[in-house]
Design a protein around this motif. Structure first.
Motif, PDB file in Angstrom:
ATOM      1  N   THR A 170      25.458  28.108  44.300  1.00 35.97           N
ATOM      2  CA  THR A 170      25.685  27.990  42.998  1.00 35.97           C
ATOM      3  C   THR A 170      26.887  29.489  42.611  1.00 35.97           C
ATOM      4  O   THR A 170      26.451  30.583  42.986  1.00 35.97           O
ATOM      5  N   LYS A 171      27.932  29.311  43.401  1.00 39.44           N
ATOM      6  CA  LYS A 171      29.323  30.484  42.928  1.00 39.44           C
ATOM      7  C   LYS A 171      30.274  31.031  41.316  1.00 39.44           C
ATOM      8  O   LYS A 171      30.170  29.275  41.025  1.00 39.44           O
ATOM      9  N   PRO A 172      29.597  31.651  40.903  1.00 40.80           N
ATOM     10  CA  PRO A 172      30.384  32.058  39.961  1.00 40.80           C
ATOM     11  C   PRO A 172      32.226  31.512  39.825  1.00 40.80           C
ATOM     12  O   PRO A 172      32.919  31.283  40.844  1.00 40.80           O
ATOM     13  N   VAL A 173      32.635  30.910  38.413  1.00 40.03           N
ATOM     14  CA  VAL A 173      33.961  30.633  38.195  1.00 40.03           C
ATOM     15  C   VAL A 173      34.734  31.219  37.071  1.00 40.03           C
ATOM     16  O   VAL A 173      33.915  30.618  36.041  1.00 40.03           O
ATOM     17  N   MET A 174      35.611  32.072  37.215  1.00 38.59           N
ATOM     18  CA  MET A 174      35.904  32.185  35.830  1.00 38.59           C
ATOM     19  C   MET A 174      37.335  31.595  35.575  1.00 38.59           C
ATOM     20  O   MET A 174      38.161  31.630  36.634  1.00 38.59           O
ATOM     21  N   LYS A 175      37.497  31.692  33.879  1.00 39.39           N
ATOM     22  CA  LYS A 175      37.970  31.451  34.025  1.00 39.39           C
ATOM     23  C   LYS A 175      38.676  31.969  32.429  1.00 39.39           C
ATOM     24  O   LYS A 175      37.687  33.058  31.605  1.00 39.39           O
ATOM     25  N   LEU A 176      40.146  32.082  32.337  1.00 36.74           N
ATOM     26  CA  LEU A 176      40.674  32.251  31.182  1.00 36.74           C
ATOM     27  C   LEU A 176      41.022  31.493  29.598  1.00 36.74           C
ATOM     28  O   LEU A 176      41.539  30.116  29.997  1.00 36.74           O
ATOM     29  N   ILE A 177      40.028  31.076  29.026  1.00 37.96           N
ATOM     30  CA  ILE A 177      40.015  30.403  27.984  1.00 37.96           C
ATOM     31  C   ILE A 177      41.883  30.825  26.753  1.00 37.96           C
ATOM     32  O   ILE A 177      42.218  29.694  26.826  1.00 37.96           O
ATOM     33  N   ASP A 178      41.734  31.762  26.180  1.00 35.96           N
ATOM     34  CA  ASP A 178      42.667  31.985  25.389  1.00 35.96           C
ATOM     35  C   ASP A 178      42.310  33.499  25.294  1.00 35.96           C
ATOM     36  O   ASP A 178      42.147  33.972  25.914  1.00 35.96           O
ATOM     37  N   ILE A 179      44.023  34.181  24.569  1.00 36.38           N
ATOM     38  CA  ILE A 179      44.740  35.497  24.646  1.00 36.38           C
ATOM     39  C   ILE A 179      44.784  35.615  22.860  1.00 36.38           C
ATOM     40  O   ILE A 179      45.685  34.390  22.198  1.00 36.38           O
ATOM     41  N   LYS A 180      44.151  36.544  22.282  1.00 37.34           N
ATOM     42  CA  LYS A 180      44.298  36.364  20.900  1.00 37.34           C
ATOM     43  C   LYS A 180      44.665  38.580  20.518  1.00 37.34           C
ATOM     44  O   LYS A 180      44.196  38.640  20.938  1.00 37.34           O
ATOM     45  N   ALA A 181      46.054  38.158  19.392  1.00 37.22           N
ATOM     46  CA  ALA A 181      45.254  39.380  18.611  1.00 37.22           C
ATOM     47  C   ALA A 181      44.215  38.998  17.366  1.00 37.22           C
ATOM     48  O   ALA A 181      44.178  38.089  16.915  1.00 37.22           O
ATOM     49  N   LYS A 182      43.111  40.746  17.716  1.00 38.79           N
ATOM     50  CA  LYS A 182      41.607  40.581  17.238  1.00 38.79           C
ATOM     51  C   LYS A 182      41.766  41.842  16.553  1.00 38.79           C
ATOM     52  O   LYS A 182      42.491  43.189  17.355  1.00 38.79           O
TER      53      LYS A 182
END
Length: 339
Positions: free
Chosen positions: A182-194
């Motif tokens: 199995t190979k890793p897969v990255m996703k960008l879920i969201d962007i926030k000011a935090k």
């Protein structure tokens, strides 16, 4: 003289107050070992790396050795591996929310948390039940068996008691095949000011959607205004890792800047396994006026309004001195005329 005595008394009270804080470091007086079973894949280790089958039932055995001169209680819990905000795999969060990509939750396959008592100068065998789900799974399921000494209740004193607590973590890795493809897969879920620890950042929520560890993770990121090349915030971090099927908020910036409302673009590049895997993300996001104001008002690094009190005090002293000089000159001049 009275003023000096008062200052000395104040200093002594501070010193005695500091001496009232007692720091007690509880020494590590226990040890944990494992009995590696026949289905252990990686030999010569102290953690469990097991080849399992769907529906398999198994008992895992650990030994807690209490080397202290009195008995102690120990809390045993098994936690699914997660990724913390520093990009480190963490086994210490029993109530961590399961990632949306997770299909096999290790927490559901092992015994519930328990507490055992181990007599002084003795060793106790502890068994942990494992039930593998009937449905086959790919990759790995990763977690850790946490063994923590239950501390005695601190006695009430006039000071503050500070105690250190240690924990053993025994890794637990399950897989159905010896070789992981199995190979890793990255996703960008969201962007926030935090806000993190009362400091303002822009965070990018990154997700490892696959049941495999993401090793050697490096993230390079920066934020610009939309349609601009000027970097507003930037951060690069390396030597990170992500647990299987987990996510974390990657913080961008140094936390020392106030956030301004507006439309921005995130530019982020991530690599893993020494550059073997690579992902690029470019995405627009917005910081609203309300959000910027809310975060800036509660940040510890917000600009402080100028305090004019001491300016007024200094100005008042100058006025008094000038008045004093004028009065002194008038009196001196009157006496001279009288003479």
């Amino acid at each position: 003289m009275k003023k000096k005595i008062w200052q000395l008394m104040l200093l002594m009270s501070v010193v005695w107050g500091c001496l009232g804080i007692v720091a007690k470091a509880d020494s590590l007086n226990y040890k944990v070992t494992t009995d590696l079973p026949k289905n252990q894949i990686t030999q010569g280790t102290t953690y469990f790396d097991l080849k399992v089958k769907p529906g398999q039932k198994q008992t895992l055995t650990i030994h807690i050795k209490n080397s202290d001169s009195k008995q102690h209680q120990y809390r045993i819990s098994t936690n699914r591996a997660v990724t913390n905000g520093n990009g480190v795999i963490d086994y210490s969060q029993p109530k961590a929310k399961a990632d949306s990509s997770l299909t096999f939750n290790l927490n559901d396959a092992v015994s519930k948390a328990s507490t055992v008592t181990v007599a002084a100068k003795s060793t106790k065998k502890v068994q942990i039940k494992l039930i593998v789900p009937e449905k086959s799974f790919k990759g790995i399921a990763l977690g850790g068996i946490n063994i923590t000494q239950v501390l005695d209740k601190a006695k009430k004193t006039s000071g503050v008691s500070i105690r250190n607590q240690y924990a053993y973590v025994i890794g637990l890795q399950l897989r159905e095949t010896k070789k992981i493809t199995t190979k890793p897969v990255m996703k960008l879920i969201d962007i926030k000011a935090k806000q993190i620890n009362y400091q303002n950042y822009v965070t990018a929520k990154l997700q490892n959607t696959q049941p495999v560890i993401m090793h050697g993770l490096k993230v390079t990121s920066y934020v610009t205004a939309v349609n601009s090349d000027k970097k507003v915030l930037s951060t690069t971090k390396e030597n990170m890792a992500m647990a299987p099927n987990s996510s974390f908020n990657f913080a961008i910036g140094d936390g020392n800047k106030q956030l301004k409302a507006g439309n921005y673009t995130l530019h982020l590049t991530a690599t893993a396994s020494d550059g073997k895997y690579k992902w690029n993300f470019t995405r627009n996001f917005t910081i609203s006026e309300q959000k910027a104001k809310q975060l800036n008002n509660t940040a510890i690094n917000q600009p402080k309004s100028t305090n004019y009190f001491w300016w007024f005090v200094g100005f008042g002293i100058v006025i008094v001195l000038l008045l004093g000089v004028v009065i002194w000159l008038l009196v001196k001049n009157r006496r001279k005329n009288q003479d």
